[in-house]
Write a protein that holds these residues in place. Structure first.
Motif, PDB file in Angstrom:
ATOM      1  N   ASP A   9       0.826  -1.208   0.000  1.00 14.91           N
ATOM      2  CA  ASP A   9       0.000   0.000   0.000  1.00 14.91           C
ATOM      3  C   ASP A   9       0.865   1.266   0.000  1.00 14.91           C
ATOM      4  O   ASP A   9       0.545   2.240  -0.689  1.00 14.91           O
ATOM      5  CB  ASP A   9      -0.944   0.023   1.203  1.00 14.91           C
ATOM      6  N   ILE A  10       1.938   1.249   0.757  1.00 19.76           N
ATOM      7  CA  ILE A  10       2.848   2.396   0.792  1.00 19.76           C
ATOM      8  C   ILE A  10       3.487   2.591  -0.584  1.00 19.76           C
ATOM      9  O   ILE A  10       3.603   3.720  -1.068  1.00 19.76           O
ATOM     10  CB  ILE A  10       3.927   2.217   1.886  1.00 19.76           C
ATOM     11  N   ALA A  11       3.879   1.500  -1.243  1.00 18.39           N
ATOM     12  CA  ALA A  11       4.477   1.587  -2.573  1.00 18.39           C
ATOM     13  C   ALA A  11       3.470   2.129  -3.589  1.00 18.39           C
ATOM     14  O   ALA A  11       3.823   2.948  -4.449  1.00 18.39           O
ATOM     15  CB  ALA A  11       5.005   0.228  -3.009  1.00 18.39           C
ATOM     16  N   VAL A  12       2.228   1.708  -3.499  1.00 18.58           N
ATOM     17  CA  VAL A  12       1.182   2.209  -4.405  1.00 18.58           C
ATOM     18  C   VAL A  12       0.976   3.708  -4.166  1.00 18.58           C
ATOM     19  O   VAL A  12       0.847   4.491  -5.124  1.00 18.58           O
ATOM     20  CB  VAL A  12      -0.134   1.421  -4.220  1.00 18.58           C
ATOM     21  N   LYS A  59       3.853   5.577  -5.756  1.00 21.99           N
ATOM     22  CA  LYS A  59       3.718   5.631  -7.216  1.00 21.99           C
ATOM     23  C   LYS A  59       2.701   6.702  -7.617  1.00 21.99           C
ATOM     24  O   LYS A  59       2.939   7.479  -8.548  1.00 21.99           O
ATOM     25  CB  LYS A  59       3.301   4.271  -7.761  1.00 21.99           C
ATOM     26  N   SER A  60       1.592   6.754  -6.907  1.00 25.28           N
ATOM     27  CA  SER A  60       0.569   7.764  -7.170  1.00 25.28           C
ATOM     28  C   SER A  60       1.116   9.167  -6.919  1.00 25.28           C
ATOM     29  O   SER A  60       0.845  10.102  -7.688  1.00 25.28           O
ATOM     30  CB  SER A  60      -0.650   7.495  -6.296  1.00 25.28           C
ATOM     31  N   LEU A  61       1.881   9.313  -5.854  1.00 27.89           N
ATOM     32  CA  LEU A  61       2.492  10.605  -5.530  1.00 27.89           C
ATOM     33  C   LEU A  61       3.419  11.038  -6.654  1.00 27.89           C
ATOM     34  O   LEU A  61       3.382  12.184  -7.106  1.00 27.89           O
ATOM     35  CB  LEU A  61       3.250  10.508  -4.202  1.00 27.89           C
ATOM     36  N   GLU A  62       4.253  10.109  -7.131  1.00 29.17           N
ATOM     37  CA  GLU A  62       5.191  10.406  -8.219  1.00 29.17           C
ATOM     38  C   GLU A  62       4.435  10.845  -9.473  1.00 29.17           C
ATOM     39  O   GLU A  62       4.826  11.811 -10.133  1.00 29.17           O
ATOM     40  CB  GLU A  62       6.042   9.171  -8.526  1.00 29.17           C
ATOM     41  N   GLU A  63       3.377  10.127  -9.807  1.00 28.36           N
ATOM     42  CA  GLU A  63       2.585  10.464 -10.998  1.00 28.36           C
ATOM     43  C   GLU A  63       1.961  11.851 -10.860  1.00 28.36           C
ATOM     44  O   GLU A  63       1.962  12.638 -11.811  1.00 28.36           O
ATOM     45  CB  GLU A  63       1.505   9.410 -11.238  1.00 28.36           C
ATOM     46  N   LYS A 101      11.231  11.107   2.195  1.00 24.88           N
ATOM     47  CA  LYS A 101      11.043  10.209   3.351  1.00 24.88           C
ATOM     48  C   LYS A 101      10.777   8.776   2.890  1.00 24.88           C
ATOM     49  O   LYS A 101      11.240   7.824   3.503  1.00 24.88           O
ATOM     50  CB  LYS A 101       9.908  10.704   4.254  1.00 24.88           C
ATOM     51  N   TYR A 102      10.030   8.639   1.795  1.00 22.85           N
ATOM     52  CA  TYR A 102       9.783   7.306   1.236  1.00 22.85           C
ATOM     53  C   TYR A 102      11.099   6.670   0.798  1.00 22.85           C
ATOM     54  O   TYR A 102      11.352   5.489   1.083  1.00 22.85           O
ATOM     55  CB  TYR A 102       8.818   7.377   0.042  1.00 22.85           C
ATOM     56  N   LEU A 103      11.938   7.430   0.118  1.00 22.26           N
ATOM     57  CA  LEU A 103      13.222   6.899  -0.358  1.00 22.26           C
ATOM     58  C   LEU A 103      14.123   6.508   0.819  1.00 22.26           C
ATOM     59  O   LEU A 103      14.843   5.503   0.745  1.00 22.26           O
ATOM     60  CB  LEU A 103      13.900   7.908  -1.278  1.00 22.26           C
TER      61      LEU A 103
END
Length: 120
Positions: A41-44, A47-51, A80-82
């Motif tokens: 869920d965090i990865a999804v 990805k949405s944040l990046e888009e 923070k995710y990275l």
């Protein structure tokens, strides 16, 4: 010996110690599954944040106004995710746990900003 019942009839006789170990194993598997699902869920979300960030950059290039405060908060969440991802890959449990807390705080800041923006 204890028994496992099905339809009112004992179907398996189980040593209580074995039953306890079995129960503990099931709970561990449940915890692992929940952790995997949470990381997915965090990865999804990432990805949405990046888009969304890419869309904001593209819109800015077309001359649409860029919410610089929102974008800065999004950049902070991405960083923070990275950091969390790096700690996970390094298999450093303490650093990973701390990075998750920091990511959660940054994400909460993002959600607070969005909530305030929508209220006005």
């Amino acid at each position: 010996m204890g028994s496992i019942f099905l339809g009112g009839k004992a179907v398996i006789s189980v040593d209580p110690k074995s039953y306890k170990r079995f129960s503990e194993t099931l709970n561990e598997e449940k915890d692992k599954r929940m952790a995997r699902e949470s990381l997915r869920d965090i990865a999804v979300f990432h990805k949405s944040l990046e888009e969304t960030m890419q869309n904001m950059i593209a819109a800015d290039k077309k001359g649409e106004p860029l919410d610089k405060n929102l974008f800065a908060i999004m950049v902070a969440v991405k960083e923070k995710y990275l950091q969390m991802e790096s700690a996970f890959k390094a298999k450093d449990d303490d650093r990973f746990r701390n990075a998750l807390f920091v990511l959660a705080d940054a994400t909460q800041d993002l959600m607070t900003h969005l909530h305030r923006k929508r209220k006005h």
